[in-house]
Design an enzyme around this catalytic site. Structure first.
Site, PDB file in Angstrom:
ATOM      1  N   CYS A   2       0.829  -1.199   0.000  1.00  0.00           N
ATOM      2  CA  CYS A   2       0.000   0.000   0.000  1.00  0.00           C
ATOM      3  C   CYS A   2       0.871   1.259   0.000  1.00  0.00           C
ATOM      4  CB  CYS A   2      -0.885   0.019   1.232  1.00  0.00           C
ATOM      5  SG  CYS A   2      -1.930  -1.416   1.348  1.00  0.00           S
ATOM      6  N   ARG A  27       5.278  -0.157  -6.139  1.00  0.00           N
ATOM      7  CA  ARG A  27       5.235  -0.918  -4.890  1.00  0.00           C
ATOM      8  C   ARG A  27       4.259  -2.090  -4.956  1.00  0.00           C
ATOM      9  NH1 ARG A  27       7.271   2.104  -0.592  1.00  0.00           N
ATOM     10  NH2 ARG A  27       6.104   0.811   0.849  1.00  0.00           N
ATOM     11  N   TRP A  74      -3.041  -2.691  -1.548  1.00  0.00           N
ATOM     12  CA  TRP A  74      -2.669  -4.077  -1.861  1.00  0.00           C
ATOM     13  C   TRP A  74      -3.496  -4.919  -0.895  1.00  0.00           C
ATOM     14  CZ3 TRP A  74      -0.253  -8.200   0.703  1.00  0.00           C
ATOM     15  CH2 TRP A  74       0.271  -9.197  -0.119  1.00  0.00           C
ATOM     16  N   ASN A 100      -1.899   2.411   5.926  1.00  0.00           N
ATOM     17  CA  ASN A 100      -0.977   1.310   5.581  1.00  0.00           C
ATOM     18  C   ASN A 100      -0.762   0.497   6.848  1.00  0.00           C
ATOM     19  OD1 ASN A 100      -0.654   2.346   3.060  1.00  0.00           O
ATOM     20  ND2 ASN A 100       1.535   2.789   3.262  1.00  0.00           N
ATOM     21  N   GLY A 101      -0.623  -0.811   6.695  1.00  0.00           N
ATOM     22  CA  GLY A 101      -0.377  -1.663   7.864  1.00  0.00           C
ATOM     23  C   GLY A 101      -1.575  -2.562   8.108  1.00  0.00           C
ATOM     24  N   GLU A 495      16.762 -18.667  -6.894  1.00  0.00           N
ATOM     25  CA  GLU A 495      16.496 -17.280  -7.299  1.00  0.00           C
ATOM     26  C   GLU A 495      16.012 -17.220  -8.755  1.00  0.00           C
ATOM     27  OE1 GLU A 495      16.002 -14.600  -5.893  1.00  0.00           O
ATOM     28  OE2 GLU A 495      16.367 -13.043  -7.376  1.00  0.00           O
ATOM     29  N   LYS A 499      12.406 -15.725  -9.946  1.00  0.00           N
ATOM     30  CA  LYS A 499      12.224 -14.679 -10.961  1.00  0.00           C
ATOM     31  C   LYS A 499      11.178 -15.114 -11.985  1.00  0.00           C
ATOM     32  CE  LYS A 499      13.551 -12.033  -9.328  1.00  0.00           C
ATOM     33  NZ  LYS A 499      14.178 -11.896  -8.068  1.00  0.00           N
ATOM     34  N   GLU A 502       7.638 -15.098 -10.468  1.00  0.00           N
ATOM     35  CA  GLU A 502       7.117 -13.763 -10.166  1.00  0.00           C
ATOM     36  C   GLU A 502       6.591 -13.037 -11.387  1.00  0.00           C
ATOM     37  OE1 GLU A 502      10.695 -12.101  -8.107  1.00  0.00           O
ATOM     38  OE2 GLU A 502       9.187 -11.414  -6.690  1.00  0.00           O
ATOM     39  N   HIS A 518      15.648 -37.663  -5.476  1.00  0.00           N
ATOM     40  CA  HIS A 518      14.846 -38.046  -4.308  1.00  0.00           C
ATOM     41  C   HIS A 518      13.397 -37.588  -4.429  1.00  0.00           C
ATOM     42  CE1 HIS A 518      18.395 -39.493  -2.270  1.00  0.00           C
ATOM     43  NE2 HIS A 518      19.008 -38.369  -2.616  1.00  0.00           N
ATOM     44  N   LYS A 617       6.295  -4.452  -3.847  1.00  0.00           N
ATOM     45  CA  LYS A 617       7.747  -4.213  -3.811  1.00  0.00           C
ATOM     46  C   LYS A 617       8.292  -4.356  -2.404  1.00  0.00           C
ATOM     47  CE  LYS A 617      11.725  -3.347  -5.395  1.00  0.00           C
ATOM     48  NZ  LYS A 617      12.351  -4.500  -6.056  1.00  0.00           N
TER      49      LYS A 617
HETATM   50  O1  M6R Z   1      12.898  -5.555   0.669  1.00  0.00           O
HETATM   51  P1  M6R Z   1      13.303  -6.954   1.000  1.00  0.00           P
HETATM   52  O2  M6R Z   1      14.598  -7.347   0.407  1.00  0.00           O
HETATM   53  O3  M6R Z   1      13.251  -7.245   2.465  1.00  0.00           O
HETATM   54  O4  M6R Z   1      12.178  -7.853   0.316  1.00  0.00           O
HETATM   55  C1  M6R Z   1      12.136  -9.233   0.481  1.00  0.00           C
HETATM   56  C2  M6R Z   1      11.224  -9.878  -0.529  1.00  0.00           C
HETATM   57  O5  M6R Z   1       9.919  -9.421  -0.369  1.00  0.00           O
HETATM   58  C3  M6R Z   1      11.681  -9.599  -1.968  1.00  0.00           C
HETATM   59  O6  M6R Z   1      12.988  -9.997  -2.172  1.00  0.00           O
HETATM   60  C4  M6R Z   1      10.756 -10.321  -2.965  1.00  0.00           C
HETATM   61  O7  M6R Z   1      10.912 -11.695  -2.860  1.00  0.00           O
HETATM   62  C5  M6R Z   1      11.063  -9.818  -4.387  1.00  0.00           C
HETATM   63  N1  M6R Z   1       9.858  -9.584  -5.094  1.00  0.00           N
HETATM   64  C6  M6R Z   1      11.889 -10.764  -5.159  1.00  0.00           C
HETATM   65  O8  M6R Z   1      12.032 -10.418  -6.491  1.00  0.00           O
END
Ligand code: M6R
Length: 622
Positions: A2, A27, A74, A100-101, A495, A499, A502, A518, A617
């Site tokens: 948010c 965000r 969000w 927010n929160g 990772e 990617k 996501e 396994h 974000k």
């Molecule tokens: O801001 P941060 O590094 O703490 O965020 C952690 C995760 O939310 C962040 O890395 C998320 O997994 C990304 N979207 C990855 O691309």
């Protein structure tokens, strides 16, 4: 997640609000709304989906208010619908709020209000508007309290009931000159302009109007008007806070000719890594210089264990950090997902000689903050690796090393990841050097290779871009991917898979290559692309055997291999060559093709690359 913006001043408020909300789009959000005054009444405008929907509706309204608040939501409590979008208005439409929160006890609080208070939305936020109104109406009757104090007292009474985290911005229908706000465990800052004031959760929203801002502290209440602001601390005492002057980098929010921010950020990586290396390594003696790290040689020698806490991509960086710390500094290291760590009982196993490293791009990730708060109670030495200056986590840590990779706009983290890897590499080398683990010869060899990394990253980008574009075209219609890696490149498999998930919404699983037999091997058939990181290392032969095993089940074998490997073509269907480097430095190169592959596949599938669905974000809620 948010985003909040509030404005009071000389300009037409809805235009400033929409402009600010657009800056907050990165965000992640699923609905947006604003509230301004029209004909002396508070009005709400809310839309599901992109800000452009809201902007289009507002364009025809001819609004003229010079004060207003706005929000990108969000969804947490209740689906992304217009009713659930912020702002939320109170029972008799006297008070409007954005938040927010999360208010954890909103269900209990609902029961405390008179039955006449009707709830329109499913959100946890609406209770704030109703509670504020409930107290404000009572206070209004009291002739002994000044009007301004009535606003503040209503806020104080409301806040004292709330459990959870919040940044709340408020307008009262009987006050067209002022905006009020309060915060706890959720970022909020005040922007100071000339004949205008702003309030926002993210400085990016207001940088085109002012670079002067104040970071508010937990418990602060604020009142802003066109020419004035007042801050009251948690005890209600008027207080001053330091004004920060932000360096405005206009390049930050521009795509600079790239189709997407993610693509721009991938390309920025070599320069960022070069900048980090050159600022941290003294080229006269090759020693690493961490001026900000307040740890004596004795402290470092006493470290019994390193604990790394992080989420998402930062967690993957942490997993690589474990390999580096154990190899270069010979300190046992464990890495924990922050959301898991925070609810385990650690008191028995953590002592003051543990060294805790939290990693976060944003510095605002709720789980990382909570786990760090937990562990700090046990008073270990600690370090925060972070990108966003002055973010919440940086204020909690005793030591902070900034990655300084610039604002990362793409939701899928790329440059933040490689800059975290680079810092972790330098920290590990530094610890190893201080503990006399690394002799001069090995140390200098490593530094010498590290210095070549930015150029190797550039070469990688140039050579692999067309290869990954080709792979993208070939594989974009697949439903599932398996990513395999071993040792220090196992987190790279994780990772790479993250990617792809996501931004392309393709199911992808990262696995340690040796563990494939396994279980996941059962998934492999001619429809399953298996991407393996098989660059030169002490486990290369083992990884090559794992490739053979998957190939024997008809998997489509995509392999990342070291330039000069002449035999890999015999066992792979597709090969992408990357420059040779030390195994301990290979993740920083090997992630690049995987970032590009996710990008090109997502592009072929027509996905919203910079703002993927459902993602935020910075994840500021638990
Ligand atoms: O801001 P941060 O590094 O703490 O965020 C952690 C995760 O939310 C962040 O890395 C998320 O997994 C990304 N979207 C990855 O691309």
């Amino acid at each position: 997640m948010c985003g909040i913006i509030g404005y009071v001043g000389k300009r037409i408020a809805d235009r400033v609000l929409i402009d600010g909300l657009k800056k907050l789009e990165y965000r992640g959000y699923d609905s947006a709304g604003i509230s301004v005054f029209r004909d002396n009444k508070i009005e709400l405008f809310r839309k599901v989906g992109k800000i452009i929907n809201l902007e289009t509706e507002l364009a025809e309204k001819g609004l003229n208010s010079r004060i207003g608040i706005g929000h990108t939501r969000w969804a947490t409590h209740g689906k992304p619908t217009e009713k659930n979008a912020h702002p939320h208005i109170s029972h008799s439409k006297k008070i409007v709020v954005v938040h927010n929160g999360i208010i954890e006890n909103y269900q209990q609080l609902k029961k405390k209000l008179p039955a006449s208070y009707k709830f329109i939305s499913e959100t946890d936020t609406e209770i704030i508007a109703h509670l504020l109104e409930y107290y404000y109406i009572k206070l209004k009757k009291d002739k002994n309290i000044s009007t301004q104090n009535k606003y503040l007292l209503a806020m104080q009474k409301t806040i004292s009931q709330l459990k959870g985290s919040f940044a709340i911005v408020i307008m009262f229908s009987d006050n067209q000159k002022e905006i009020f706000a309060v915060k706890k465990d959720s970022p909020l800052l005040l922007g100071i302009g000339i004949n205008e004031m702003f309030i926002t959760s993210d400085i990016t929203a207001i940088l085109s109007y002012t670079n002067r801002s104040i970071n508010l502290e937990d418990g602060d209440f604020i009142v802003i008007s066109k020419n004035k602001y007042k801050i009251f601390d948690k005890d209600g005492k008027e207080t001053n806070r330091k004004i920060n002057i932000a360096q405005i980098d206009t390049n930050v929010t521009e795509k600079s000719g790239y189709k997407h921010f993610m693509l721009k950020e991938i390309h920025e990586q070599p320069q960022i890594i070069e900048d980090i290396i050159l600022t941290k390594i003294n080229r006269e003696n090759n020693e690493i210089n961490f001026r900000d790290l307040n740890l004596s040689k004795k402290d470092i020698n006493n470290i019994s264990r390193v604990i790394i806490l992080a989420c998402g991509t930062s967690y993957h960086a942490g997993l690589i950090g474990k390999f580096l710390i154990e190899d270069l500094a010979q300190i046992p290291c464990e890495v924990d997902v922050a959301s898991e760590f925070r609810y385990r009982s650690h008191n028995r196993v953590i002592d003051k000689d543990c060294f805790v490293i939290a990693i976060s791009q944003s510095g605002e990730t709720a789980d990382t903050i909570a786990s760090f708060n937990e562990i700090k109670k046990l008073k270990p030495k600690n370090l925060m690796i972070c990108n966003v200056i002055n973010s919440t986590l940086t204020k909690k840590a005793d030591n902070v090393i900034y990655t300084r990779c610039g604002t990362e706009i793409g939701v899928a983290s790329t440059k933040a990841f490689t800059s975290q890897l680079c810092i972790l590499f330098l920290v590990s080398l530094f610890l190893g050097r201080q503990r006399n683990i690394l002799n001069d010869k090995r140390y200098n060899e490593i530094i010498c290779e590290l210095l070549k990394i930015p150029q190797k990253m550039k070469n990688t980008i140039d050579s692999i871009t067309p290869v990954m574009e080709y792979w993208g075209k070939h594989f974009y219609q697949k439903n599932s991917f398996l990513y395999l890696g071993r040792n220090i490149n196992y987190p790279i498999a994780l990772e790479g898979a993250l990617k792809l998930k996501e931004i392309s919404y393709i199911h992808a699983e990262g696995y340690p290559a040796g563990e494939m037999k396994h279980g996941p091997i059962a998934l492999i058939d001619e429809n399953m692309p298996v991407l393996t990181i098989a660059t030169e290392s002490n486990v290369y032969e083992k990884v090559a055997s794992n490739v053979e095993e998957a190939r024997a089940r008809n998997g489509k074998m995509l392999v990342i291999a070291t330039e000069g490997n002449k035999i890999i073509k015999n066992i792979a269907d597709f090969v992408c060559f990357v420059p040779k480097t030390l195994d301990i430095l290979s993740p920083i190169i090997n992630i690049i093709p995987l970032q590009f592959l996710a990008y090109f596949i997502a592009e072929m599938r027509g996905c919203d690359i910079d703002q993927p669905r459902n993602l935020a974000k910075s994840v500021t809620v638990e």
